[in-house]
Scaffold this motif. Structure first.
Motif, PDB file in Angstrom:
ATOM      1  N   LEU A  63      44.035  29.358  50.608  1.00 36.48           N
ATOM      2  CA  LEU A  63      43.329  29.255  52.098  1.00 36.48           C
ATOM      3  C   LEU A  63      43.109  30.474  52.747  1.00 36.48           C
ATOM      4  O   LEU A  63      41.617  30.744  53.069  1.00 36.48           O
ATOM      5  N   VAL A 110      35.164  22.486  52.654  1.00 36.23           N
ATOM      6  CA  VAL A 110      36.396  22.611  52.152  1.00 36.23           C
ATOM      7  C   VAL A 110      37.200  21.913  53.025  1.00 36.23           C
ATOM      8  O   VAL A 110      38.503  20.971  52.648  1.00 36.23           O
ATOM      9  N   SER A 167      41.655  24.155  47.974  1.00 37.78           N
ATOM     10  CA  SER A 167      41.243  25.233  48.417  1.00 37.78           C
ATOM     11  C   SER A 167      40.850  26.131  47.214  1.00 37.78           C
ATOM     12  O   SER A 167      39.994  26.949  47.291  1.00 37.78           O
TER      13      SER A 167
END
Length: 301
Positions: free
Chosen positions: A279, A164, A223
């Motif tokens: 996140l 990510v 995210s």
């Protein structure tokens, strides 16, 4: 023994073809915008309202299809198990598309259209430019979801988070590249979409906010796709409904009181709040990869 590919190469190799395919599929809308912009500003404004209905419907269908990415990745070596996943995804897309056609409208474009014809034209040009840049982030995000799904299946927490992080860097890099090109060639690029000097000036004035919107949108997309890769979809839905829901509520009064600059500023804030929220959810749920049991199909934020 073959060497395992790192996340950089894996994401670039997957996102590149996806981006080309997605840009090709959206080329017709760009051509329509350019042709109508040179025909009449009023026609371009009317087209913006049409697109305000069409684009969210397509986004809902595509979102439903992207939700099956981690399941496809998990069964990539098992064609018999993959077939029902693809079949169910097809019917899911049909159902969501039919529902979206009845209830969805692009609130921001509708709010811009209420201000005036020129503002609606400026809005559709800015949205068209934004979509070209944002598509790169979506392509990277789809690659992230697929790669995260494989790493999560193997319970590799560090690998999941690294994927990510790399995806975020790639998405921001793509946004920065297109942003530099757009700023450097702004007069040539914007004039492709309209010959109306009022529209051109309006788009130029919004370029900083447009670029900020693309950057924050890219981060929240990556995210969110990371959560999709973990098969944890409820947090993304929760945060999107919360922050974009609030944006939808205030869009019309904000646009009427502050114009397009206020409207795009509100969009940047909503995107930034999504980045922080998604996140945080990703970090929380990625820790579950270390568990021996498979990740749940959905979870709370």
């Amino acid at each position: 023994m073959t060497r395992r590919r790192g996340p950089w190469w894996a994401l670039v190799a997957t996102a590149g073809p996806l981006y080309v395919t997605m840009i090709a599929s959206s080329a017709a809308a760009l051509v329509d915008t350019a042709l109508l912009g040179h025909y009449a500003t009023a026609s371009l404004a009317a087209f913006s309202v049409t697109i305000a209905v069409f684009n969210p419907v397509m986004s809902m269908m595509q979102g439903a299809e992207r939700g099956v990415l981690p399941f496809v990745a998990a069964h990539k070596d098992d064609p018999e198990a993959l077939l029902p996943v693809v079949r169910n995804a097809m019917w899911l897309g049909y159902a969501v598309g039919a529902l979206g056609a009845l209830v969805v409208m692009g609130v921001l474009t509708f709010a811009a259209a209420r201000i005036g014809t020129a503002d609606a034209a400026v809005q559709i040009v800015c949205v068209s430019l934004s979509n070209v840049m944002y598509t790169a982030a979506v392509a990277v995000g789809q690659a992230v979801a697929r790669t995260v799904a494989v790493a999560a299946r193997d319970h590799e927490v560090a690998a999941v988070r690294r994927i990510v992080a790399v995806g975020a860097v790639l998405a921001l890099g793509a946004a920065a590249f297109f942003g530099i090109v757009l700023v450097g060639l702004r007069h040539q690029v914007v004039s492709v979409f309209s010959s109306d000097h009022v529209v051109l000036a309006g788009v130029m004035a919004l370029l900083p906010l447009l670029l900020a919107s693309v950057a924050t949108d890219a981060l929240q997309a990556v995210s969110g796709f990371g959560l999709v890769g973990l098969r944890v979809t409820r947090p993304s839905l929760t945060w999107t409904l919360l922050w974009f829901g609030l944006l939808g509520v205030v869009a019309v009064p904000v646009a009427e009181s502050g114009g397009l600059r206020a409207l795009w500023s509100a969009l940047v804030v909503a995107n930034a709040l999504q980045v922080v929220s998604k996140l945080a959810s990703f970090r929380k749920h990625s820790a579950l990869c270390a568990a021996a049991e498979p990740l749940p199909a959905s979870a709370t934020a």
